[in-house]
Write an enzyme that holds these catalytic residues in place. Sequence first.
Site, PDB file in Angstrom:
ATOM      1  N   CYS A 152       0.862  -1.189   0.000  1.00 12.01           N
ATOM      2  CA  CYS A 152       0.000   0.000   0.000  1.00 12.01           C
ATOM      3  C   CYS A 152       0.891   1.230   0.000  1.00 12.01           C
ATOM      4  O   CYS A 152       0.747   2.152   0.805  1.00 12.01           O
ATOM      5  CB  CYS A 152      -0.947  -0.009   1.197  1.00 12.01           C
ATOM      6  SG  CYS A 152      -1.786  -1.595   1.456  1.00 12.01           S
ATOM      7  N   ALA A 153       1.852   1.254  -0.934  1.00 11.72           N
ATOM      8  CA  ALA A 153       3.027   2.121  -0.857  1.00 11.72           C
ATOM      9  C   ALA A 153       2.804   3.547  -1.336  1.00 11.72           C
ATOM     10  O   ALA A 153       3.462   4.467  -0.847  1.00 11.72           O
ATOM     11  CB  ALA A 153       4.159   1.502  -1.672  1.00 11.72           C
ATOM     12  N   ALA A 154       1.933   3.754  -2.310  1.00 10.65           N
ATOM     13  CA  ALA A 154       1.800   5.080  -2.911  1.00 10.65           C
ATOM     14  C   ALA A 154       1.208   6.062  -1.902  1.00 10.65           C
ATOM     15  O   ALA A 154       0.415   5.665  -1.036  1.00 10.65           O
ATOM     16  CB  ALA A 154       0.921   4.987  -4.150  1.00 10.65           C
ATOM     17  N   PRO A 155       1.617   7.344  -1.987  1.00  8.82           N
ATOM     18  CA  PRO A 155       2.436   7.983  -3.025  1.00  8.82           C
ATOM     19  C   PRO A 155       3.941   7.818  -2.868  1.00  8.82           C
ATOM     20  O   PRO A 155       4.694   8.378  -3.643  1.00  8.82           O
ATOM     21  CB  PRO A 155       2.053   9.460  -2.899  1.00  8.82           C
ATOM     22  CG  PRO A 155       1.706   9.629  -1.466  1.00  8.82           C
ATOM     23  CD  PRO A 155       1.064   8.348  -1.039  1.00  8.82           C
ATOM     24  N   GLY A 156       4.392   7.079  -1.842  1.00 11.76           N
ATOM     25  CA  GLY A 156       5.767   6.629  -1.903  1.00 11.76           C
ATOM     26  C   GLY A 156       6.758   7.175  -0.913  1.00 11.76           C
ATOM     27  O   GLY A 156       7.949   6.889  -1.028  1.00 11.76           O
ATOM     28  N   ASP A 209       0.966  -1.239  -4.819  1.00 11.07           N
ATOM     29  CA  ASP A 209      -0.242  -0.465  -4.547  1.00 11.07           C
ATOM     30  C   ASP A 209      -1.297  -0.824  -5.587  1.00 11.07           C
ATOM     31  O   ASP A 209      -0.960  -1.156  -6.734  1.00 11.07           O
ATOM     32  CB  ASP A 209       0.039   1.037  -4.582  1.00 11.07           C
ATOM     33  CG  ASP A 209      -1.002   1.824  -3.800  1.00 11.07           C
ATOM     34  OD1 ASP A 209      -0.717   2.196  -2.641  1.00 11.07           O
ATOM     35  OD2 ASP A 209      -2.101   2.059  -4.344  1.00 11.07           O
ATOM     36  N   CYS A 259      -2.200   5.398  10.053  1.00 10.65           N
ATOM     37  CA  CYS A 259      -2.311   6.803  10.452  1.00 10.65           C
ATOM     38  C   CYS A 259      -3.702   7.033  11.035  1.00 10.65           C
ATOM     39  O   CYS A 259      -4.492   7.825  10.541  1.00 10.65           O
ATOM     40  CB  CYS A 259      -2.036   7.742   9.271  1.00 10.65           C
ATOM     41  SG  CYS A 259      -3.087   7.502   7.834  1.00 10.65           S
TER      42      CYS A 259
END
Length: 430
Positions: A246-250, A267, A362
């Site tokens: 779930c990496a984006a936006p990076g 992602d 988050c």
Amino acid sequence: MPRSDPDSPDALGTPSRRAALRLLDAVLRRGEPLEQALVAATRHVYGPDRGLAHAIAAEVLRRLPDLDALIDSVTERPLPDDAKARMALRIALVQALVLGTPHHAAIATVLPLIDGGPRKLVHGVFGAITRSGVLLPERPALPPLVEARWDAAWGAEMVEGAQAAIAAPPPLDVTLADPAETDQWVTALGGVSLMPGHVRIHDADPVTDLPGFAEGRWWVQDIAASIPARLLAGAGAGGGTALDLCAAPGGKTLQLAAAGFAVAAVDVSNARIKRLRENLFRTRLKAEVIAADVLKWAPEAPVDALLIDAPCSATGIFRRHPDVLHRVHPPIVEEMAGLQRRLFARAADWVKPGGTLVFATCSLEAAEGEAQLADFLSARGDYAVDAPDATLLPPGIPVSPAGYVRTLPGMLADRGGCDGFFIVRLRRTA
């Protein structure tokens, strides 16, 4: 300069207020994220007017309970929550009481929004409030349901910290590609550093105009958001293989690549992946980018390090995105927690024995943090919490007795605060 005509839908200044009204309607009635709604809501306004519409809507969302209390204090009967008269008053009052707009301009530019409705009522209520000299409280009230939920989970001190945090947009944090250059970039950016590799800038210019942006020497990332990758890099696997899910936006992918990992970033969103690729290109860092649903995809081989920056309610970033306070409700938290459990359980098999897994959200909801960890450990005897050394964290952010990191409103308050996160580092023991 042409005069504003409050009887015309095209009065000077009205298009930006009409766009703000569309933004608020998207958030409060349809439950859309503010940033997601921005393009459609501001399609007929440009440049500074677009920025003004966004600023008005965001400030209304920061102050909504207090604005409504003022409105209700001078009306015989409460206006419906979704009435255009109430929405117009919210927009006019936040301009006059927060943004410093002259009172005559604040009211003249919103009266056309009523579209034949009770303009005299709106004008009268606005005048009664502004003539009284009343001010909005220094600490905005949270929505009652949010306050009750957070008070039950974290206590009154956290609620007070959240009220202080929502009062104004936060400072700009950046993460440096090379922590050894911290002093250099503190000077160049006119900021302060809370730990190596970090610079905080108050009253920053537009991001793309700042020194070092075009050259890719740093990227925007709240200091709390930088902790998950710091903990993974601090586990000693730099130079090994890493998966960022779930990496984006990076931002975390960039951190891992800069720390020497061979990173694969996964992602499901093509739009967000586009931003990830742009960030990699700008910073000249390298990572394999994979467009895939993590619940259906699997790597070819286990990795040394795995970062799960799990999809969540995002209530921890409320000071940057105040819309979450009004559109995230317990059913959404429950839905996201279920997704996190499935993702956590599936991805845990992708770590080598002796390898490291960091799980982060988050979110300020225990269901998306502490409860996830408890459920995971009860099901996986091959994992143990690997409590980080305090040197990996900014001074003022503690490691909990259970070995995880929980950032809350009020932490680092005297230095500009931080977003709300839950972060745990785990070691696979077998």
